[in-house]
Design a protein around this motif. Structure first.
Motif, PDB file in Angstrom:
ATOM      1  N   PHE A  83       0.837  -1.193   0.000  1.00  0.00           N
ATOM      2  CA  PHE A  83       0.000   0.000   0.000  1.00  0.00           C
ATOM      3  C   PHE A  83       0.878   1.251   0.000  1.00  0.00           C
ATOM      4  O   PHE A  83       1.895   1.316   0.691  1.00  0.00           O
ATOM      5  N   HIS A  84       0.461   2.239  -0.791  1.00  0.00           N
ATOM      6  CA  HIS A  84       1.167   3.525  -0.851  1.00  0.00           C
ATOM      7  C   HIS A  84       0.211   4.602  -0.352  1.00  0.00           C
ATOM      8  O   HIS A  84      -0.901   4.749  -0.875  1.00  0.00           O
ATOM      9  N   PHE A  85       0.633   5.381   0.650  1.00  0.00           N
ATOM     10  CA  PHE A  85      -0.236   6.375   1.268  1.00  0.00           C
ATOM     11  C   PHE A  85       0.197   7.794   0.921  1.00  0.00           C
ATOM     12  O   PHE A  85       1.370   8.150   1.083  1.00  0.00           O
ATOM     13  N   TYR A  86      -0.759   8.582   0.432  1.00  0.00           N
ATOM     14  CA  TYR A  86      -0.536  10.013   0.213  1.00  0.00           C
ATOM     15  C   TYR A  86      -0.806  10.710   1.539  1.00  0.00           C
ATOM     16  O   TYR A  86      -1.950  10.902   1.942  1.00  0.00           O
ATOM     17  N   THR A  87       0.257  11.122   2.234  1.00  0.00           N
ATOM     18  CA  THR A  87       0.117  11.584   3.614  1.00  0.00           C
ATOM     19  C   THR A  87      -0.240  13.060   3.746  1.00  0.00           C
ATOM     20  O   THR A  87      -0.717  13.484   4.793  1.00  0.00           O
ATOM     21  N   LEU A  88       0.045  13.862   2.704  1.00  0.00           N
ATOM     22  CA  LEU A  88      -0.078  15.322   2.806  1.00  0.00           C
ATOM     23  C   LEU A  88       0.713  15.854   4.007  1.00  0.00           C
ATOM     24  O   LEU A  88       0.335  16.832   4.646  1.00  0.00           O
ATOM     25  N   ASN A  89       1.829  15.184   4.285  1.00  0.00           N
ATOM     26  CA  ASN A  89       2.768  15.571   5.350  1.00  0.00           C
ATOM     27  C   ASN A  89       2.162  15.481   6.751  1.00  0.00           C
ATOM     28  O   ASN A  89       2.609  16.168   7.677  1.00  0.00           O
ATOM     29  N   ARG A  90       1.167  14.606   6.906  1.00  0.00           N
ATOM     30  CA  ARG A  90       0.574  14.360   8.223  1.00  0.00           C
ATOM     31  C   ARG A  90       0.626  12.859   8.494  1.00  0.00           C
ATOM     32  O   ARG A  90       0.305  12.050   7.629  1.00  0.00           O
ATOM     33  N   ALA A  91       1.013  12.517   9.719  1.00  0.00           N
ATOM     34  CA  ALA A  91       1.245  11.116  10.031  1.00  0.00           C
ATOM     35  C   ALA A  91       0.056  10.408  10.652  1.00  0.00           C
ATOM     36  O   ALA A  91      -0.080   9.192  10.529  1.00  0.00           O
ATOM     37  N   GLU A  92      -0.825  11.138  11.338  1.00  0.00           N
ATOM     38  CA  GLU A  92      -1.802  10.497  12.213  1.00  0.00           C
ATOM     39  C   GLU A  92      -2.696   9.496  11.485  1.00  0.00           C
ATOM     40  O   GLU A  92      -2.888   8.363  11.939  1.00  0.00           O
TER      41      GLU A  92
END
Length: 300
Positions: free
Chosen positions: A274-283
């Motif tokens: 799986f690849h996650f687009y985080t938008l620079n947020r980890a939670e």
């Protein structure tokens, strides 16, 4: 099938073994505050042992420099594998060769090769640089000729908005793989059927490289609608977020559960990467991984 035979009293995410691989996408920070947020996110997610973390890239010198600075810092200060984005937009082949050389010299071995979005000045139409690459497939071939990069490319389960049709879009993906790409990462989607149908068509077309699903938690429904392109947004998803525009806390919780449910359905279909687009947020990404059974790696 596993989902159909699960006992009614069993929680949706019960007993998942965490036998998955994850990767995360970030964008280079523009300010000191954004840089602190980025590194907080990287620090929080790194114990999950991502296979790589990608850093986006845009046309223009300042954006390129921020991407290079970010991946260089990842190499210097962490044991993570950075994947630097690189596009064809507004650059000659010589300029791209120079950037590729800089990445290689800095220790970057993984590149995400993209055609890139056209700048606003081109009215939404991609116009190749007169001395540049005209497609992502050409860029992949050029990078492979320059250095032995590990290369990821983009894929579109619901068809790229600029493609003539689904078949031409699939043909374009095959050209990228045939040019030397090692894997594809999809645009975000919300339909598991769309993803699995796309996999079937890709395999039938002779594409045997891994195609990682790109997962985008809904941090802002308006933003998702703006970025969706040809991606179908189900009515049930819109209903889940109704009334949460001004409630960021509940919206983040709903987004994490909705994305985890999508991942669970993909998992039940055999997906393990799986690849996650985080938008620079980890939670949210961390919470989804937790629900999927992934735990921090032991450190010694």
């Amino acid at each position: 099938m596993n989902a159909l035979i699960r006992p009614l009293e069993a929680p949706l995410f019960a007993d998942l073994p965490g036998d998955i691989s994850v990767s995360f996408e970030f964008f280079p920070p523009k300010t000191e505050k954004m840089e602190a947020q980025l590194w907080d996110a990287i620090t929080e997610l790194s114990p999950l042992g991502p296979s790589f973390i990608s850093v986006t890239y845009g046309a223009g010198g300042s954006t390129r420099e921020r991407t290079h600075a970010t991946v260089s810092r990842i190499i210097r200060e962490t044991s993570l594998v950075p994947a630097a984005h690189l596009t064809c937009v507004a650059a000659s082949k010589a300029e791209i060769d120079e950037i590729a050389d800089q990445y290689w010299e800095a220790g970057v071995r993984h590149v995400v090769a993209l055609r890139g979005d056209p700048p606003p000045a081109d009215a939404g139409r991609f116009v190749p640089h007169p001395e540049g690459y005209s497609s992502a497939a050409e860029l992949v071939a050029g990078l492979k000729a320059r250095h032995d990069f590990d290369i990821s490319v983009a894929a579109y389960p619901e068809v790229h908005p600029e493609a003539l049709n689904a078949q031409s879009d699939l043909d374009n993906l095959k050209r990228k793989i045939d040019a030397g790409a090692n894997r594809a990462i999809t645009q975000f989607f919300f339909s598991t059927d769309a993803y699995f149908r796309f996999l079937d068509k890709a395999h039938a077309a002779g594409i045997d490289a891994p195609i990682l699903p790109g997962i985008m938690p809904v941090t802002s429904f308006a933003a998702i609608r703006r970025m969706s392109g040809n991606t179908e947004i189900p009515r049930w998803l819109e209903a889940m977020f109704a009334g949460l525009d001004e409630r960021p806390g509940p919206r983040a919780l709903v987004a994490a559960v909705a994305a985890a449910d999508l991942c669970k359905r993909l998992y039940d279909g055999g997906v393990r990467d799986f690849h996650f687009y985080t938008l620079n947020r980890a939670e949210q990404a961390y919470a989804i991984c937790q629900l999927l059974g992934l735990r921090p790696k032991e450190t010694t």
